[in-house]
Design a protein around this motif. Structure first.
Motif, PDB file in Angstrom:
ATOM      1  N   ARG A 316      42.490-126.693  56.868  1.00  9.01           N
ATOM      2  CA  ARG A 316      41.963-126.139  58.123  1.00  9.01           C
ATOM      3  C   ARG A 316      41.117-127.187  58.840  1.00  9.01           C
ATOM      4  O   ARG A 316      40.370-127.922  58.214  1.00  9.01           O
ATOM      5  CB  ARG A 316      41.094-124.928  57.792  1.00  9.01           C
ATOM      6  CG  ARG A 316      40.570-124.189  59.000  1.00  9.01           C
ATOM      7  CD  ARG A 316      39.067-124.114  59.052  1.00  9.01           C
ATOM      8  NE  ARG A 316      38.669-123.186  60.110  1.00  9.01           N
ATOM      9  CZ  ARG A 316      37.821-122.192  59.982  1.00  9.01           C
ATOM     10  NH1 ARG A 316      37.246-121.964  58.838  1.00  9.01           N
ATOM     11  NH2 ARG A 316      37.531-121.413  61.004  1.00  9.01           N
ATOM     12  N   ARG A 318      38.611-127.238  62.314  1.00  7.06           N
ATOM     13  CA  ARG A 318      38.027-126.528  63.461  1.00  7.06           C
ATOM     14  C   ARG A 318      37.162-127.510  64.243  1.00  7.06           C
ATOM     15  O   ARG A 318      36.288-128.162  63.677  1.00  7.06           O
ATOM     16  CB  ARG A 318      37.163-125.359  62.991  1.00  7.06           C
ATOM     17  CG  ARG A 318      36.511-124.555  64.102  1.00  7.06           C
ATOM     18  CD  ARG A 318      35.600-123.493  63.504  1.00  7.06           C
ATOM     19  NE  ARG A 318      35.042-122.596  64.511  1.00  7.06           N
ATOM     20  CZ  ARG A 318      33.919-122.822  65.181  1.00  7.06           C
ATOM     21  NH1 ARG A 318      33.225-123.924  64.960  1.00  7.06           N
ATOM     22  NH2 ARG A 318      33.468-121.944  66.058  1.00  7.06           N
ATOM     23  N   TYR A 320      34.715-128.093  67.688  1.00  9.06           N
ATOM     24  CA  TYR A 320      33.882-127.308  68.608  1.00  9.06           C
ATOM     25  C   TYR A 320      33.017-128.247  69.434  1.00  9.06           C
ATOM     26  O   TYR A 320      32.492-129.239  68.923  1.00  9.06           O
ATOM     27  CB  TYR A 320      32.992-126.360  67.801  1.00  9.06           C
ATOM     28  CG  TYR A 320      31.999-125.587  68.623  1.00  9.06           C
ATOM     29  CD1 TYR A 320      32.371-124.414  69.268  1.00  9.06           C
ATOM     30  CD2 TYR A 320      30.684-126.014  68.752  1.00  9.06           C
ATOM     31  CE1 TYR A 320      31.454-123.700  70.017  1.00  9.06           C
ATOM     32  CE2 TYR A 320      29.761-125.303  69.497  1.00  9.06           C
ATOM     33  CZ  TYR A 320      30.158-124.146  70.130  1.00  9.06           C
ATOM     34  OH  TYR A 320      29.250-123.440  70.875  1.00  9.06           O
ATOM     35  N   SER A 358      30.999-130.455  66.961  1.00  8.08           N
ATOM     36  CA  SER A 358      31.042-130.039  65.561  1.00  8.08           C
ATOM     37  C   SER A 358      32.476-130.067  65.045  1.00  8.08           C
ATOM     38  O   SER A 358      33.416-129.770  65.786  1.00  8.08           O
ATOM     39  CB  SER A 358      30.469-128.614  65.452  1.00  8.08           C
ATOM     40  OG  SER A 358      30.613-128.126  64.149  1.00  8.08           O
ATOM     41  N   THR A 360      34.687-128.862  61.465  1.00  5.89           N
ATOM     42  CA  THR A 360      34.697-128.208  60.154  1.00  5.89           C
ATOM     43  C   THR A 360      36.081-128.414  59.556  1.00  5.89           C
ATOM     44  O   THR A 360      37.096-128.087  60.182  1.00  5.89           O
ATOM     45  CB  THR A 360      34.404-126.701  60.284  1.00  5.89           C
ATOM     46  OG1 THR A 360      33.180-126.539  61.003  1.00  5.89           O
ATOM     47  CG2 THR A 360      34.275-126.038  58.916  1.00  5.89           C
ATOM     48  N   GLU A 380      34.904-125.913  52.427  1.00  7.54           N
ATOM     49  CA  GLU A 380      34.906-126.577  53.736  1.00  7.54           C
ATOM     50  C   GLU A 380      33.611-127.357  53.928  1.00  7.54           C
ATOM     51  O   GLU A 380      32.592-127.061  53.291  1.00  7.54           O
ATOM     52  CB  GLU A 380      35.054-125.544  54.866  1.00  7.54           C
ATOM     53  CG  GLU A 380      36.438-124.939  54.914  1.00  7.54           C
ATOM     54  CD  GLU A 380      36.574-123.822  55.938  1.00  7.54           C
ATOM     55  OE1 GLU A 380      35.596-123.521  56.648  1.00  7.54           O
ATOM     56  OE2 GLU A 380      37.665-123.236  56.013  1.00  7.54           O
ATOM     57  N   MET A 382      31.123-128.752  57.059  1.00  6.38           N
ATOM     58  CA  MET A 382      30.837-128.657  58.495  1.00  6.38           C
ATOM     59  C   MET A 382      29.888-129.784  58.898  1.00  6.38           C
ATOM     60  O   MET A 382      28.887-130.027  58.228  1.00  6.38           O
ATOM     61  CB  MET A 382      30.188-127.313  58.804  1.00  6.38           C
ATOM     62  CG  MET A 382      29.883-127.111  60.290  1.00  6.38           C
ATOM     63  SD  MET A 382      29.185-125.479  60.653  1.00  6.38           S
ATOM     64  CE  MET A 382      27.504-125.715  60.103  1.00  6.38           C
TER      65      MET A 382
ATOM     66  N   PHE B  76      29.243-119.384  62.298  1.00  2.00           N
ATOM     67  CA  PHE B  76      29.281-120.089  63.583  1.00  2.00           C
ATOM     68  C   PHE B  76      28.385-119.418  64.627  1.00  2.00           C
ATOM     69  O   PHE B  76      27.844-120.086  65.498  1.00  2.00           O
ATOM     70  CB  PHE B  76      30.730-120.238  64.063  1.00  2.00           C
ATOM     71  CG  PHE B  76      31.555-121.081  63.124  1.00  2.00           C
ATOM     72  CD1 PHE B  76      31.145-122.364  62.772  1.00  2.00           C
ATOM     73  CD2 PHE B  76      32.720-120.603  62.556  1.00  2.00           C
ATOM     74  CE1 PHE B  76      31.866-123.139  61.882  1.00  2.00           C
ATOM     75  CE2 PHE B  76      33.458-121.373  61.668  1.00  2.00           C
ATOM     76  CZ  PHE B  76      33.029-122.645  61.332  1.00  2.00           C
ATOM     77  N   GLU B  80      25.797-121.991  66.410  1.00  2.00           N
ATOM     78  CA  GLU B  80      26.280-122.424  67.723  1.00  2.00           C
ATOM     79  C   GLU B  80      25.761-121.467  68.797  1.00  2.00           C
ATOM     80  O   GLU B  80      25.326-120.354  68.477  1.00  2.00           O
ATOM     81  CB  GLU B  80      27.818-122.449  67.727  1.00  2.00           C
ATOM     82  CG  GLU B  80      28.392-123.464  66.731  1.00  2.00           C
ATOM     83  CD  GLU B  80      29.889-123.311  66.515  1.00  2.00           C
ATOM     84  OE1 GLU B  80      30.473-122.326  67.015  1.00  2.00           O
ATOM     85  OE2 GLU B  80      30.470-124.172  65.832  1.00  2.00           O
TER      86      GLU B  80
END
Lengths: 407, 96
Positions: A316, A318, A320, A358, A360, A380, A382, B76, B80
């Protein structure tokens, strides 16, 4: 035998979501799921979370679900104060951070807190293609109380290839500082210790969505969400430093935020099973905007490799990014000449309102068992990077293990 | 001597081109594979009820894993400034 019957029923009758599956076809089917989360930031917060949920049919047209969550949080969190002229860490009150009852705050403050949350769901199938879902939830912390209610309507077309969703939720939150029943007066000196009563906030959320079957291996979803919050939006533990021309702190103030916030977002989700590999692609993108001038983009990609053994590995990624809130400043600059600083109406040094990027990354490994149970483990990492904040990065490890069983 | 120089030049050409060919081949493979996947995703079909076996799998639901999705929302939301987009309800928390 029952297990095979359930699988066949699910395969033939469940269309867009398991929650919409025909009650008659899966009578007495119950899903029980449990999960443990270990979340740990480098030199910051550690969270241990336990979740238990059960969902099943209570009649031919009604589904009930309950979820219970327990969180234990401890560690250190940024207060908003700058590092210059301050010791790095101070001891905060249990359940909160930062100064309580005057004094000054260090850039990092220790805290610990617990949270218990319970959510109840009830879904009634009014017709073959129309159902209503009712949700109620409450959560309690040492310094926070939240209660919410939501109704979601799902309407499918007669061919059941498209589903329209309309949902509304109302949340009422109440917050105070641990060790008191008050919140600090926003934009006042920490040393003066001026306080108000408990903070209260009400939030209304609306969502409209379309879920569409594209083909035999692809389903897509588009959601439009709108949220309006009114009331106490300030963090009662966050402060900011007033610094001189050399960046040396000479005073501290409690932060202040606007008393309303309007958010909206558009989210696109896609699920696809590849051919001939029979692996799964999950792609999600969200654009978010609010009237605090925060805009963000979120891209989430998961690729599930299904092995012959039915185990799967799902990497995965992610990504951001967000822009800062219009009233965000790492500190407020003003000469230390004996006069009060000419502060703006709102100011916050909360790093979560800063310009941020960010990433992850990690993977989930799933093991389905033959007795309708499965085990999912994910690991994971981050990484957050901030543009102006006193602490310019935040790194966290996320470990979650879940076990589910269907009866 | 001339032959040696020719061999060196040929070797240099080979070593310089080979990675390029590899990159081009890999890119082409990704593009072809990606195009194939994009085509598979975008081709619209009228799916009959008895053809919904794949769509009924848990991995094809929104969300794929409710536990993971719930935890993600919480993490999150805490870290965030933005939130929402997947549903409504479920309650708030004091983490942001």
């Amino acid at each position: 035998m029952k297990s095979i019957r359930n699988k066949l029923s699910l395969a033939t009758c469940s269309l867009l979501t398991t929650g919409n599956a025909s009650a008659e076809a899966i009578e007495n089917a119950w899903d029980v799921d449990s999960s443990y989360l270990y979340y740990s930031e480098v030199d910051r917060i550690t969270v241990n979370k336990l979740i238990g949920s059960a969902k099943g049919f209570v009649s031919t047209k009604d589904t009930a679900a309950i979820k219970v969550v327990f969180d234990a949080m401890s560690g250190a969190t940024p207060t908003g104060a700058v590092k210059s002229g301050n010791p790095l860490t101070s001891t905060g009150a249990s359940g909160g951070t930062g100064p309580v009852g005057g004094g000054t705050a260090a850039p990092l403050a220790d805290f610990d807190d617990t949270r218990i949350a319970v959510a109840l769901d009830w879904q009634h199938e009014h017709t073959r293609t129309f159902n209503l879902n009712y949700n109620g939830a409450f959560s309690v912390e040492n310094d926070w109380r939240s209660v919410s209610g939501a109704v979601t309507a799902n309407k499918e077309t007669s061919s059941r290839s498209t589903k329209f969703t309309l949902g509304a939720a109302f949340t009422f939150d109440e917050m105070w500082r641990t060790g008191s029943t008050t919140t600090p007066d926003p934009m006042t000196r920490v040393e003066d210790n001026l306080a108000r009563g408990k903070g209260q906030r009400s939030t209304t959320d609306l969502i409209a969505g379309v879920t569409k079957i594209i083909n035999r291996r692809t389903v897509a979803q588009l959601n439009l969400a709108f949220g309006l919050a009114n009331g106490y939006m300030t963090d009662p533990y966050k402060i900011f430093s007033v610094v001189d021309a050399n960046g040396i702190e000479w005073d501290q103030y409690y932060e202040g935020r606007p008393d309303s916030r309007t958010r909206w977002s558009i989210t696109a989700n896609l699920n696809h099973q590849t051919f001939p590999g029979n692996n799964n692609i999950h792609l999600s993108y969200r654009y978010y905007s609010d009237d605090w001038d925060v805009q963000s983009h979120t891209l989430d990609y998961k690729h599930r490799f299904n092995f012959a053994s039915t185990n799967y590995l799902e990497p995965r990624l992610r990504l951001y990014t967000q822009s800062a809130a219009e009233f965000y400043q790492n500190s407020f600059s003003s000469p230390n000449d004996g006069t009060s600083p000419n502060l703006p109406q709102y100011l916050s040094a909360d790093y979560r309102l800063d310009d941020m990027s960010s990433a992850t990354a990690g993977f989930t490994y799933g093991i389905p068992f033959s007795n309708d149970a499965d085990l999912r483990t994910r690991l994971e990492y981050m990484y957050q990077s901030f543009e102006h904040s006193e602490f310019d990065t935040n790194k966290a490890l996320i470990f979650q293990i879940s076990y589910g069983k269907r009866f | 001597m001339l032959h040696s120089a020719y061999l060196v030049a040929k070797y240099q050409l080979f070593t310089s081109v080979k990675p390029m060919i590899r990159i081009i081949a890999l890119s082409a493979l990704i593009v072809v594979s990606g195009c194939g996947t994009v085509r598979n995703i975008t081709v619209k079909e009228d799916v009959k009820p008895w053809e919904k076996d794949i769509l009924a799998q848990r991995s094809m639901q929104f969300p794929q894993d409710a536990m993971q999705s719930y935890v993600d929302d919480h993490i999150f939301f805490s870290k965030e400034a933005s939130t929402g987009g997947q549903g409504v309800g479920g309650g708030g928390c004091g983490c942001n």
